[in-house]
Design a protein around this motif. Structure first.
Motif, short mmCIF file in Angstrom:
data_model
loop_
_atom_site.label_atom_id
_atom_site.label_comp_id
_atom_site.label_asym_id
_atom_site.label_seq_id
_atom_site.Cartn_x
_atom_site.Cartn_y
_atom_site.Cartn_z
N HIS A 121 5.57 4.37 6.18
CA HIS A 121 6.15 3.28 6.97
C HIS A 121 7.67 3.25 6.88
O HIS A 121 8.26 3.54 5.84
N VAL A 122 8.27 2.90 8.00
CA VAL A 122 9.67 2.53 8.07
C VAL A 122 9.83 1.64 9.29
O VAL A 122 9.08 1.77 10.27
N ARG A 159 4.71 -6.55 17.68
CA ARG A 159 5.10 -7.92 18.00
C ARG A 159 4.06 -8.94 17.58
O ARG A 159 4.39 -10.10 17.28
N VAL A 160 2.81 -8.52 17.53
CA VAL A 160 1.75 -9.46 17.12
C VAL A 160 1.43 -9.32 15.63
O VAL A 160 0.39 -9.78 15.16
N GLY A 161 2.32 -8.67 14.90
CA GLY A 161 2.20 -8.62 13.45
C GLY A 161 1.40 -7.48 12.87
O GLY A 161 1.02 -7.53 11.70
N LEU A 162 1.16 -6.43 13.65
CA LEU A 162 0.35 -5.31 13.18
C LEU A 162 1.18 -4.08 12.81
O LEU A 162 0.61 -3.00 12.64
N GLY A 163 2.48 -4.24 12.68
CA GLY A 163 3.34 -3.10 12.41
C GLY A 163 3.05 -2.40 11.10
O GLY A 163 3.30 -1.21 10.95
N GLY A 164 2.51 -3.13 10.13
CA GLY A 164 2.21 -2.55 8.83
C GLY A 164 0.84 -1.92 8.73
O GLY A 164 0.45 -1.42 7.67
N ASP A 176 -1.45 8.58 6.56
CA ASP A 176 -0.99 8.54 7.94
C ASP A 176 0.09 7.48 8.14
O ASP A 176 0.26 6.57 7.32
N PRO A 177 0.83 7.58 9.24
CA PRO A 177 1.88 6.59 9.49
C PRO A 177 1.33 5.26 9.96
O PRO A 177 0.17 5.15 10.39
N THR A 178 2.19 4.26 9.89
CA THR A 178 1.84 2.93 10.38
C THR A 178 2.21 2.80 11.85
O THR A 178 2.92 3.63 12.42
N ILE A 179 1.76 1.73 12.43
CA ILE A 179 2.16 1.39 13.81
C ILE A 179 3.66 1.18 13.88
O ILE A 179 4.32 1.59 14.86
N GLY A 180 4.23 0.55 12.84
CA GLY A 180 5.67 0.33 12.82
C GLY A 180 6.45 1.63 12.79
O GLY A 180 7.46 1.78 13.48
N TRP A 181 5.99 2.59 11.96
CA TRP A 181 6.65 3.90 11.93
C TRP A 181 6.53 4.56 13.30
O TRP A 181 7.49 5.19 13.78
N ASP A 234 0.85 -1.19 0.00
CA ASP A 234 0.00 0.00 0.00
C ASP A 234 0.89 1.23 0.00
O ASP A 234 1.50 1.59 1.02
N ARG A 235 0.98 1.91 -1.14
CA ARG A 235 1.88 3.06 -1.29
C ARG A 235 1.50 4.24 -0.41
O ARG A 235 2.30 5.15 -0.20
N ARG A 236 0.29 4.25 0.10
CA ARG A 236 -0.16 5.39 0.89
C ARG A 236 0.27 5.30 2.35
O ARG A 236 0.15 6.29 3.08
N LYS A 237 0.74 4.16 2.77
CA LYS A 237 1.13 4.01 4.18
C LYS A 237 2.51 4.62 4.41
O LYS A 237 3.48 4.31 3.72
#
Length: 280
Positions: free
Chosen positions: A50-51, A130-135, A180-185, A45-48
């Motif tokens: 993320h880093v 940690r539960v895989g929701l970083g993206g 908007d940013p991701t949880i990982g960012w 998803d190019r709109r996220k």
């Protein structure tokens, strides 16, 4: 002049600023951070926004320094960095790895506006990652670029024309914009901001640094920026009372004050001298 953008920005947004710098005799080197603008995305998803780690941004900066700065720009080198870009620049300067004569950090992302419990945000983002929701987008977040949201009440600038111009870029070239940013960012950002909040952090920086803050800030924390500036070993700060987050995209009156401080600082004036001058 090494020009470092903030989160969700793009080179095109800085055409006016580049013209201002070139009129002052500078060559300008800038680029889009990974995950935004014209650079590659890290998620499908190019709109996220993320880093995985802010060390990735530092790797981007290091690559540009090593491959482009010396080849394209004459010394002395300076750095003008905004928001997230200022966060990265200050981090690299802290390690003594930013080869510039002077650094101007505009509205640096050192803490987020009105986040009362940053430690709690960091803990939660770590757990969700940690539960895989970083993206995933942050709760309540989505793909709409902040630059295309309605002008009234926006946190970026009080200049309607410049806001419309930047919104036009994001609308006309949607592949360059992100939402908007991701949880990982978020985890990466709050990890870095926690490190930089340590009382001894700023004092290690030996690059003369001017921190410029916005008095009507609604994105990052101006008190955090002012505190960081007060702790610098070689530097200081100035706050512009009637300005919002994007000082370089503000009204002509604010921009004139910002560039007056900029001009004085790059010519050798100390931040303490600038701070003593009246600001409207």
């Amino acid at each position: 002049m090494l020009l470092l953008q903030g989160r969700a920005e793009m080179i095109e947004k800085y055409f006016e600023t580049v013209s201002d710098l070139r009129a002052r005799g500078f060559s300008v080197l800038t680029f889009d951070w990974r995950g935004q603008g014209g650079s590659d995305r890290l998620l499908a998803d190019r709109r996220k926004g993320h880093v995985g780690d802010f060390a990735d941004y530092e790797a981007d900066l290091r690559a540009v320094l090593e491959s482009e700065l010396a080849a394209r720009c004459e010394q002395p080198w300076f750095c003008l960095a905004h928001s997230m870009g200022a966060c990265v620049a200050l981090s690299v300067a802290h390690r003594g790895a930013l080869p510039v004569k002077r650094l101007i950090a505009i509205a640096p992302m050192l803490a987020i506006h009105r986040i009362a419990n940053p430690a709690g945000v960091l803990w939660l983002s770590r757990m969700l990652r940690r539960v895989g929701l970083g993206g995933r987008y942050i709760p309540g977040g989505g793909p709409v670029s902040i630059a295309t949201k309605p002008y009234p009440g926006n946190p970026l600038t009080a200049d309607a024309a410049r806001y419309a111009r930047n919104s036009g870029f994001a609308s006309q070239f949607p592949d360059l914009a992100i939402g908007d940013p991701t949880i990982g960012w978020t985890r990466a950002a709050f990890t870095r901001m926690a490190e930089m909040s340590q009382s001894s952090y700023a004092g290690v920086i030996r690059t003369p640094t001017l921190v410029l803050c916005a008095g009507d800030e609604r994105v990052v924390s101006t008190p955090a920026g002012e505190l960081f500036a007060s702790r610098l070993g070689e530097g200081g700060g100035v706050t512009f009372a009637n300005a919002r987050h994007e000082l370089l995209m503000e009204t002509d009156a604010v921009r004139a004050q910002v560039f007056a401080g900029f001009d004085a600082f790059v010519s050798g004036k100390a931040p303490a001298e600038l701070a003593s001058e009246p600001r409207s």
